[in-house]
Design a protein around this motif. Structure first.
Motif, short mmCIF file in Angstrom:
data_model
loop_
_atom_site.label_atom_id
_atom_site.label_comp_id
_atom_site.label_asym_id
_atom_site.label_seq_id
_atom_site.Cartn_x
_atom_site.Cartn_y
_atom_site.Cartn_z
N ARG A 106 2.29 1.80 -3.46
CA ARG A 106 1.25 2.33 -4.36
C ARG A 106 1.02 3.82 -4.11
NH1 ARG A 106 -1.45 -1.51 -7.11
NH2 ARG A 106 -1.24 -3.68 -6.38
N GLU A 107 1.04 4.21 -2.86
CA GLU A 107 0.84 5.62 -2.53
C GLU A 107 1.99 6.48 -3.06
OE1 GLU A 107 0.32 6.30 1.58
OE2 GLU A 107 0.41 8.49 1.42
N ILE A 124 6.58 5.76 5.34
CA ILE A 124 5.15 5.45 5.45
C ILE A 124 4.94 4.11 6.16
CG2 ILE A 124 3.08 4.93 4.11
CD1 ILE A 124 4.12 6.87 1.99
N GLY A 142 1.93 6.57 -6.88
CA GLY A 142 0.79 7.33 -7.37
C GLY A 142 0.96 8.83 -7.27
N ARG A 143 1.91 9.29 -6.45
CA ARG A 143 2.15 10.73 -6.31
C ARG A 143 3.17 11.25 -7.30
NH1 ARG A 143 2.79 11.24 0.25
NH2 ARG A 143 0.63 10.79 0.81
N SER A 170 0.83 -1.21 0.00
CA SER A 170 0.00 0.00 0.00
C SER A 170 0.86 1.26 0.00
CB SER A 170 -0.92 -0.01 1.22
OG SER A 170 -1.78 -1.13 1.19
N ALA A 171 1.94 1.25 0.77
CA ALA A 171 2.83 2.42 0.82
C ALA A 171 3.49 2.66 -0.53
CB ALA A 171 3.89 2.22 1.90
#
Length: 365
Positions: free
Chosen positions: A184-185, A210, A188-189, A181-182
């Motif tokens: 992907r975050e 994160i 994605g930025r 998840s980290a």
């Protein structure tokens, strides 16, 4: 006809009495049906079986009871003594409650069964995520709407064994989910180019922060040591087109670099020439100023001498001027007034030394 009909012959399969449809009825304990088993009867039958199994078949001797007691002691000691491996720590639980102290690597003892032991590995471990691994697909969406297949690994270790063992049910699985998840975050930025080439280290640092923040919030007892992005590539379906784009960008960078080199070369030459012109101008300026100052000083000195003796100075200037003007002409000095002397005139050109003849060029003549 029902199989338990007492008026018939025992059911359709010929059973009789209280038998069931398969020839015999259900068998319960020896007591009345539906009553709990008789513990004394069970213990008595167990003693009978043990007595028959012992040598001689008779009553148990003290030696036999001693052997049984020794076996029980050995079994208890086997359960009460445990070993902690060099890369592990152990937490003892008394009636299910963990103790404050930790058991370091080595041989230890605890009061089994009222105490139990849980171990946790404290050495650094590595988990791989993405790239077709079982922990995740690795396909992520970047900030510029491109799909990126990211494979990375997380190096971690247990920092708080009690929290790791008892506060979270599956800390390793939670670490994997939080890490994916980290990533992907973070991806994605940013644009896809950052994860492909430009800023992998920055993305890894952001992902590590994160993950650690999330794990601390859950009190998972884990410490993330490093994030390593092993591979980042587009999906196989668009790999060829992406390679073409990469080659075009590399060509663009190469041409821009060549243009910059040419620009720097020309700019350096122009700056060198400009510096040379400035130096020449400064040298000319200094030379002209010095010459002007010298002429001015000479004029001032002549004027001072002229002010002291105007006639003498005027005559000296006249003679110097005539000498300079007539320096290259054939001339004869004739004395005026006293022409009756021994030497009425002097042929100065005849007295001047003649220049040696110039060497003849050409050795064959």
């Amino acid at each position: 006809m029902p199989w338990n009909d007492k008026s018939g012959g025992g059911g359709p399969w010929g059973g009789g009495g209280n038998q069931g449809p398969w020839g015999q009825g259900p068998k319960g304990p020896s007591g009345p049906q539906g009553s709990p088993p008789d513990l004394e009867d069970i213990i008595r039958r167990g003693q009978d079986r043990l007595r028959r199994a012992l040598p001689g078949g008779g009553g148990a001797s003290p030696a036999v009871f001693g052997l049984i007691a020794l076996a029980l002691v050995v079994l208890w000691a086997f359960k009460a003594i445990y070993t902690v491996q060099p890369d592990e720590v152990a937490v003892e639980l008394r009636f299910g409650k963990p103790k404050a102290e930790l058991s370091q690597p080595g041989l230890h003892f605890h009061w089994w069964p009222i105490e139990t032991v849980e171990t946790a590995k404290i050495s650094e471990q590595l988990v791989s995520i993405g790239g077709g691994s079982a922990s995740g697909s690795g396909l992520m969406l970047s900030g510029d709407q491109n799909i990126v297949n990211v494979q990375f690994s997380v190096a971690y270790q247990v920092s708080d064994p009690r929290a790791y063992l008892f506060d979270v049910s599956d800390p390793d699985g939670m670490l994997t989910q939080v890490a994916e998840s980290a990533m992907r975050e973070a991806v994605g930025r940013r644009p896809a180019q950052d994860i492909f080439r430009d800023d992998r280290q920055g993305i890894a640092a952001s992902v590590r922060e994160i993950i650690q923040t999330t794990l601390d919030g859950y009190k998972a007892g884990l410490q993330v040591n490093a994030i390593s992005i092993e591979d980042a590539a587009p999906p196989r379906e668009v790999a060829d087109a992406f390679d073409e784009v990469q080659r075009a960008e590399q060509d663009e960078d190469k041409f821009v670099e060549q243009a910059n080199q040419y620009s720097n070369q020309k700019l350096g030459q122009a700056r060198g020439e400009a510096a040379q012109v400035r130096e020449d101008a400064a040298a000319y300026k200094n030379r002209v100023v010095q010459e002007a100052e010298g002429e001015a000083q000479r004029f001032i000195s002549v004027y001072n001498e002229y002010a002291k003796a105007p006639d003498v100075t005027r005559k000296r200037l006249y003679l110097e001027t005539m000498e300079r003007v007539l320096k290259d002409s054939n001339k004869v000095v004739v004395e005026q007034g006293n022409g009756q002397g021994v030497l009425p005139y002097l042929p100065l050109p005849a007295l001047q030394p003649k220049a040696p003849p110039a060497p003849v060029l050409g050795g064959n003549q």
